[in-house]
Write an enzyme that holds these catalytic residues in place. Sequence first.
Site, PDB file in Angstrom:
ATOM      1  N   SER A 142      22.735 -24.985 -28.971  1.00 56.35           N
ATOM      2  CA  SER A 142      23.873 -24.450 -29.707  1.00 56.35           C
ATOM      3  C   SER A 142      23.452 -23.430 -30.749  1.00 56.35           C
ATOM      4  O   SER A 142      24.306 -22.765 -31.342  1.00 56.35           O
ATOM      5  CB  SER A 142      24.632 -25.584 -30.405  1.00 56.35           C
ATOM      6  OG  SER A 142      23.800 -26.240 -31.350  1.00 56.35           O
ATOM      7  N   HIS A 145      26.337 -23.514 -23.450  1.00 57.33           N
ATOM      8  CA  HIS A 145      26.674 -24.308 -24.623  1.00 57.33           C
ATOM      9  C   HIS A 145      28.028 -24.980 -24.434  1.00 57.33           C
ATOM     10  O   HIS A 145      29.072 -24.371 -24.642  1.00 57.33           O
ATOM     11  CB  HIS A 145      26.675 -23.428 -25.886  1.00 57.33           C
ATOM     12  CG  HIS A 145      27.046 -24.176 -27.122  1.00 57.33           C
ATOM     13  ND1 HIS A 145      27.696 -23.585 -28.185  1.00 57.33           N
ATOM     14  CD2 HIS A 145      26.857 -25.481 -27.470  1.00 57.33           C
ATOM     15  CE1 HIS A 145      27.890 -24.486 -29.129  1.00 57.33           C
ATOM     16  NE2 HIS A 145      27.405 -25.640 -28.713  1.00 57.33           N
ATOM     17  N   GLU A 178      30.148 -21.562 -23.952  1.00 57.51           N
ATOM     18  CA  GLU A 178      29.510 -20.289 -24.264  1.00 57.51           C
ATOM     19  C   GLU A 178      28.354 -20.072 -23.288  1.00 57.51           C
ATOM     20  O   GLU A 178      27.446 -20.900 -23.196  1.00 57.51           O
ATOM     21  CB  GLU A 178      29.010 -20.276 -25.709  1.00 57.51           C
ATOM     22  CG  GLU A 178      30.149 -20.235 -26.718  1.00 57.51           C
ATOM     23  CD  GLU A 178      29.685 -20.264 -28.157  1.00 57.51           C
ATOM     24  OE1 GLU A 178      30.260 -19.547 -28.984  1.00 57.51           O
ATOM     25  OE2 GLU A 178      28.742 -21.035 -28.465  1.00 57.51           O
ATOM     26  N   ASN A 213      29.632 -21.385 -33.628  1.00 56.76           N
ATOM     27  CA  ASN A 213      28.850 -21.936 -34.733  1.00 56.76           C
ATOM     28  C   ASN A 213      28.555 -20.890 -35.803  1.00 56.76           C
ATOM     29  O   ASN A 213      28.467 -21.216 -36.997  1.00 56.76           O
ATOM     30  CB  ASN A 213      27.550 -22.548 -34.212  1.00 56.76           C
ATOM     31  CG  ASN A 213      27.788 -23.870 -33.512  1.00 56.76           C
ATOM     32  OD1 ASN A 213      28.896 -24.400 -33.522  1.00 56.76           O
ATOM     33  ND2 ASN A 213      26.759 -24.405 -32.890  1.00 56.76           N
TER      34      ASN A 213
END
Length: 369
Positions: A205, A226, A238, A276
């Site tokens: 991540s 991800h 992702e 993130n």
Amino acid sequence: MDESVVVGMGAMGEGAVQVLPAPDHVGDLVRAHLDHAISLCEQGYASRADIDTAMRLGCGLPAGPLELAGYTGGPVRSATTARGSTREVARVGVVGSGTMACGITEVFATNGFPVTLVARTPARARSAFDVVDGSLARAMRRGRITDEVRESAISAVHVTTDLAELAECDLLIEAVAEDLDVKRTVLTAVDAVARPGAVLATSTSSLSVTACAAATSRPADVLGLHFFNPAPHMRLVEVVPAAGTAADVVATACSVVRGMGKEPIVCGDRAGFIVNYLLFPYLNDAVRLLDRCEPDAVDSEVVSRFGYPMGPFKLLDTIGLDVSLAILTRLDEEFPGAGHAPHERLVSLVARGRLGRKTGAGFYDWPVG
């Protein structure tokens, strides 16, 4: 939060006062979050559509941050698309036995893929199988899947401790600890047993996918996938090409993700990707408010005023404060001086073992279990 501040204004005459609005700390917090998304778009890292889709699906926002901000600049469509032919993916391998490994295994098994899960020990392998079985049973009780789907999915899952059993898999995903050395070690071992032409993926991540790919003899076959937790329910994935990832590998990953009813967003290989990178600085900024606000007051306002599904402190406790600290540390390493350094209050809570819901205490106290 909406109280006013009364201040003396001697220059306006004896006894004159001016009524000023109190600082809108929560409004400033959310506006900074939206401004961060605008900056990411203006940098050209991702399009408006990709950023809004990623944050809606990855964080459950009522609308994308650029839509919420009324921003109409930047590229509308993704500059990075998945082009090229695709490779056949009939069998999937997963390395790991934690929450994400089990979730990814369940996703593929529910969608008709035979899955081989490799754990370090027989006990971990059995535990992982039980986790997947239990999750499928809960999904059936809640009406998300039928009993036939549950039975088919659990029969498609094979657990083992032998990496060699991954030799027939077409897509192999490592889902081990978020540590570059650990991931590189696992990928080296997977590379040694994977068949030629198999796609290798890291579930990182926040780490460099290119650095992970370099641990293999076939970097063109490696990319990042991800998934978001809980993987069976979160629609976003992702897709992160490494430097030199082959076009058909990216196209294959996107095709497989779409085929499972999820939404792939292709991202550049840099710390945090989209979600993130935008989420954790916002959470860190929220921690800075604790000198002036209480966690429950901030959480309530973010939900009631802005329609977020969860306030920042409940979200931090749900993610895990240790996980949040690790991601912020990684962001600070890649983007020094950008304000991503973890707040000392977060560092202190982790040091005291208050990691959130999983330990029964974080910013809030939670019932264990």
